[in-house]
Design a protein around this motif. Structure first.
Motif, PDB file in Angstrom:
ATOM      1  N   ALA A  45       0.887  -1.138  -0.048  1.00  0.00           N
ATOM      2  CA  ALA A  45      -0.058  -0.115  -0.192  1.00  0.00           C
ATOM      3  C   ALA A  45       0.958   1.252   0.219  1.00  0.00           C
ATOM      4  CB  ALA A  45      -0.953   0.149   1.209  1.00  0.00           C
ATOM      5  N   ALA A  46       0.379   2.296  -0.697  1.00  0.00           N
ATOM      6  CA  ALA A  46       1.112   3.468  -0.598  1.00  0.00           C
ATOM      7  C   ALA A  46       1.238   4.213   0.726  1.00  0.00           C
ATOM      8  CB  ALA A  46       0.260   4.682  -1.497  1.00  0.00           C
ATOM      9  N   GLU A  47       2.355   4.773   0.990  1.00  0.00           N
ATOM     10  CA  GLU A  47       2.594   5.527   2.222  1.00  0.00           C
ATOM     11  C   GLU A  47       1.938   7.064   1.996  1.00  0.00           C
ATOM     12  OE1 GLU A  47       5.733   6.777   5.599  1.00  0.00           O
ATOM     13  OE2 GLU A  47       6.456   5.956   3.770  1.00  0.00           O
ATOM     14  N   TRP A  48       1.030   7.470   2.785  1.00  0.00           N
ATOM     15  CA  TRP A  48       0.675   8.764   2.727  1.00  0.00           C
ATOM     16  C   TRP A  48       1.301   9.629   3.570  1.00  0.00           C
ATOM     17  CZ3 TRP A  48      -3.119  10.546  -0.595  1.00  0.00           C
ATOM     18  CH2 TRP A  48      -3.599   9.297  -1.649  1.00  0.00           C
ATOM     19  N   ILE A  49       2.010  10.858   3.032  1.00  0.00           N
ATOM     20  CA  ILE A  49       2.809  12.047   3.646  1.00  0.00           C
ATOM     21  C   ILE A  49       2.023  13.048   3.853  1.00  0.00           C
ATOM     22  CG2 ILE A  49       5.022  12.965   3.718  1.00  0.00           C
ATOM     23  CD1 ILE A  49       6.098  10.521   2.237  1.00  0.00           C
ATOM     24  N   VAL A  50       1.806  13.664   4.895  1.00  0.00           N
ATOM     25  CA  VAL A  50       1.229  15.004   5.048  1.00  0.00           C
ATOM     26  C   VAL A  50       2.281  15.952   4.941  1.00  0.00           C
ATOM     27  CG1 VAL A  50       0.178  16.625   6.678  1.00  0.00           C
ATOM     28  CG2 VAL A  50      -0.636  14.115   6.596  1.00  0.00           C
ATOM     29  N   VAL A  51       1.819  17.134   4.133  1.00  0.00           N
ATOM     30  CA  VAL A  51       3.028  18.016   3.676  1.00  0.00           C
ATOM     31  C   VAL A  51       2.506  19.270   4.018  1.00  0.00           C
ATOM     32  CG1 VAL A  51       4.689  19.340   1.911  1.00  0.00           C
ATOM     33  CG2 VAL A  51       3.938  16.645   1.811  1.00  0.00           C
ATOM     34  N   SER A  52       3.172  19.893   5.156  1.00  0.00           N
ATOM     35  CA  SER A  52       2.309  21.264   5.626  1.00  0.00           C
ATOM     36  C   SER A  52       3.384  22.038   6.355  1.00  0.00           C
ATOM     37  CB  SER A  52       1.280  21.003   6.650  1.00  0.00           C
ATOM     38  OG  SER A  52       0.839  22.170   7.204  1.00  0.00           O
TER      39      SER A  52
END
Length: 148
Positions: free
Chosen positions: A109-116
Motif C-alpha cells: 500500500a502507498a504511504e501517505w505523507i502529510v505536507v504542511s
C-alpha cells in the motif's frame, strides 16, 4: 516498492508553481483534501487542482472524529474556529489515516505523507504515526520529478 503519496496543505500548494502543478509527478502523486481545495479556489488553475482532490469520504469523517478526540478543547494550535483558522488542518491527518485504513489490505500500500508548514499539523500527524514533511522537504524531494 512502496509508493509515496503526498497530501498537500494550502501553505504548500501556494509555493508549487503552476507548471509544477501541471506535471505528471504532481498529478500522479499529490492529493489535496476537499477542504484545502476550498482554500485554493482562487488559483488560476483551480480546475486542474480539483482533479487531484482527496474527497471527504465516510472513512475520512470517521478518522476526523479520531483526530479531533485527541485535541484538547482549549488547544487552538491545530484548529481555531473562532479565528476561522485551521479548518482543513485536521482533515489532512484524517485523509492520511483514511487512506491507510482503506488500503491496509494491500501488500504494498502507498504511504501517505502529510505536507504542511504548520507545526501543529505536523506534530499531530506524527502523533498518529504519519510521516509529515515541511514544504521545503517536499520541494527538495520533488525537485527532480517535476518533468516526469
Amino acid at each position: 516498492m512502496i509508493t509515496e503519496m503526498y497530501l498537500l496543505d494550502n501553505n504548500v500548494l501556494s509555493h508549487v508553481t503552476r507548471a509544477q502543478r501541471a506535471s505528471q509527478f504532481f498529478l500522479t502523486y499529490c492529493r489535496v483534501p476537499t477542504e484545502v481545495l476550498y482554500e485554493a479556489k482562487g488559483y488560476p488553475d483551480a480546475a486542474l487542482i480539483r482533479t487531484i482532490e482527496y474527497p471527504t469520504t465516510a472513512t475520512v469523517l470517521k478518522q476526523l472524529g479520531t483526530v479531533m478526540a485527541t485535541v484538547d478543547d482549549a488547544d487552538t494550535a491545530l484548529v481555531n474556529l473562532y479565528a476561522n483558522k485551521g479548518a482543513a488542518d485536521p482533515m489532512l491527518i484524517a485523509c492520511a489515516l483514511g487512506a491507510a485504513e482503506e488500503n491496509a489490505h494491500y501488500l504494498f500500500a502507498a504511504e501517505w505523507i502529510v505536507v504542511s508548514n504548520d507545526k501543529a499539523v505536523r506534530a499531530k500527524a506524527t502523533q498518529f504515526g504519519i510521516r509529515a514533511w515541511t514544504r521545503e522537504a517536499f520541494l527538495a524531494r520533488a525537485q527532480n520529478n517535476w518533468s516526469e
